[in-house]
Design a protein around this motif. Structure first.
Motif, PDB file in Angstrom:
ATOM      1  N   ALA A 192       0.833  -1.207   0.000  1.00  0.00           N
ATOM      2  CA  ALA A 192       0.000   0.000   0.000  1.00  0.00           C
ATOM      3  C   ALA A 192       0.866   1.255   0.000  1.00  0.00           C
ATOM      4  O   ALA A 192       0.593   2.206  -0.743  1.00  0.00           O
ATOM      5  CB  ALA A 192      -0.928  -0.004   1.210  1.00  0.00           C
ATOM      6  N   MET A 193       1.905   1.275   0.813  1.00  0.00           N
ATOM      7  CA  MET A 193       2.785   2.448   0.884  1.00  0.00           C
ATOM      8  C   MET A 193       3.504   2.672  -0.451  1.00  0.00           C
ATOM      9  O   MET A 193       3.651   3.808  -0.889  1.00  0.00           O
ATOM     10  CB  MET A 193       3.777   2.307   2.030  1.00  0.00           C
ATOM     11  N   SER A 194       3.914   1.592  -1.114  1.00  0.00           N
ATOM     12  CA  SER A 194       4.596   1.749  -2.406  1.00  0.00           C
ATOM     13  C   SER A 194       3.639   2.260  -3.482  1.00  0.00           C
ATOM     14  O   SER A 194       4.072   2.858  -4.460  1.00  0.00           O
ATOM     15  CB  SER A 194       5.242   0.433  -2.838  1.00  0.00           C
ATOM     16  N   ALA A 195       2.322   2.059  -3.284  1.00  0.00           N
ATOM     17  CA  ALA A 195       1.313   2.564  -4.228  1.00  0.00           C
ATOM     18  C   ALA A 195       0.868   3.979  -3.859  1.00  0.00           C
ATOM     19  O   ALA A 195      -0.010   4.537  -4.510  1.00  0.00           O
ATOM     20  CB  ALA A 195       0.114   1.629  -4.250  1.00  0.00           C
ATOM     21  N   GLY A 196       1.438   4.547  -2.794  1.00  0.00           N
ATOM     22  CA  GLY A 196       1.094   5.910  -2.387  1.00  0.00           C
ATOM     23  C   GLY A 196      -0.124   5.993  -1.486  1.00  0.00           C
ATOM     24  O   GLY A 196      -0.679   7.072  -1.301  1.00  0.00           O
ATOM     25  N   CYS A 197      -0.535   4.882  -0.920  1.00  0.00           N
ATOM     26  CA  CYS A 197      -1.701   4.856  -0.027  1.00  0.00           C
ATOM     27  C   CYS A 197      -1.255   5.021   1.428  1.00  0.00           C
ATOM     28  O   CYS A 197      -0.132   4.695   1.783  1.00  0.00           O
ATOM     29  CB  CYS A 197      -2.455   3.542  -0.178  1.00  0.00           C
ATOM     30  N   ALA A 198      -2.180   5.495   2.247  1.00  0.00           N
ATOM     31  CA  ALA A 198      -1.898   5.685   3.674  1.00  0.00           C
ATOM     32  C   ALA A 198      -2.184   4.396   4.439  1.00  0.00           C
ATOM     33  O   ALA A 198      -2.942   3.543   3.994  1.00  0.00           O
ATOM     34  CB  ALA A 198      -2.767   6.808   4.223  1.00  0.00           C
ATOM     35  N   SER A 199      -1.610   4.285   5.601  1.00  0.00           N
ATOM     36  CA  SER A 199      -1.897   3.196   6.519  1.00  0.00           C
ATOM     37  C   SER A 199      -3.034   3.644   7.437  1.00  0.00           C
ATOM     38  O   SER A 199      -3.016   4.767   7.937  1.00  0.00           O
ATOM     39  CB  SER A 199      -0.636   2.906   7.341  1.00  0.00           C
ATOM     40  N   LEU A 200      -4.030   2.796   7.629  1.00  0.00           N
ATOM     41  CA  LEU A 200      -5.175   3.175   8.467  1.00  0.00           C
ATOM     42  C   LEU A 200      -4.758   3.580   9.866  1.00  0.00           C
ATOM     43  O   LEU A 200      -5.377   4.450  10.472  1.00  0.00           O
ATOM     44  CB  LEU A 200      -6.194   2.035   8.549  1.00  0.00           C
TER      45      LEU A 200
END
Length: 112
Positions: A20-28
């Motif tokens: 998720a982080m490599s796709a630019g998404c945040a961690s909940l």
């Protein structure tokens, strides 16, 4: 040594968070209420909520650091939304019945 002390579930959760982080998404676990967020994870549960005249489809998305409830108002079915499906969602994080929730999220189905 760490490899021997972590469970398979922890290893999978860490892999999901890294992806998720490599796709630019945040961690909940780092998201705040009322914030516009983009998260990625796996659907663990899907439920149709038939309360009164307002019906909605509810799904639980697990990103490895926490869970968020996704609610599609007025929908009984959203194609592709099923347990085990990888999903990337975007929307405003709120609370509903004490749980982190995103209403009518924008979503992308990801390859399994």
């Amino acid at each position: 040594m760490r490899r021997f002390t972590t469970t398979e579930g922890q290893t999978q959760a860490e892999a999901m968070q890294e992806e998720a982080m490599s796709a630019g998404c945040a961690s909940l676990s780092h998201c705040r209420m009322r914030e516009q967020v983009r998260v990625r994870g796996v659907i663990s549960q899907v439920t149709l909520n038939p309360r009164g005249v307002n019906r909605w489809l509810e799904a639980i998305l697990d990103d490895g650091s926490g869970e968020v409830t996704l609610i599609w108002m007025g929908r009984r079915i959203v194609r592709g939304i099923e347990p085990g499906r990888k999903l990337e969602v975007e929307g405003r994080l709120t609370l509903f019945e004490g749980r982190p929730t995103i209403y009518n999220p924008k979503y992308s189905l990801l390859n399994l």
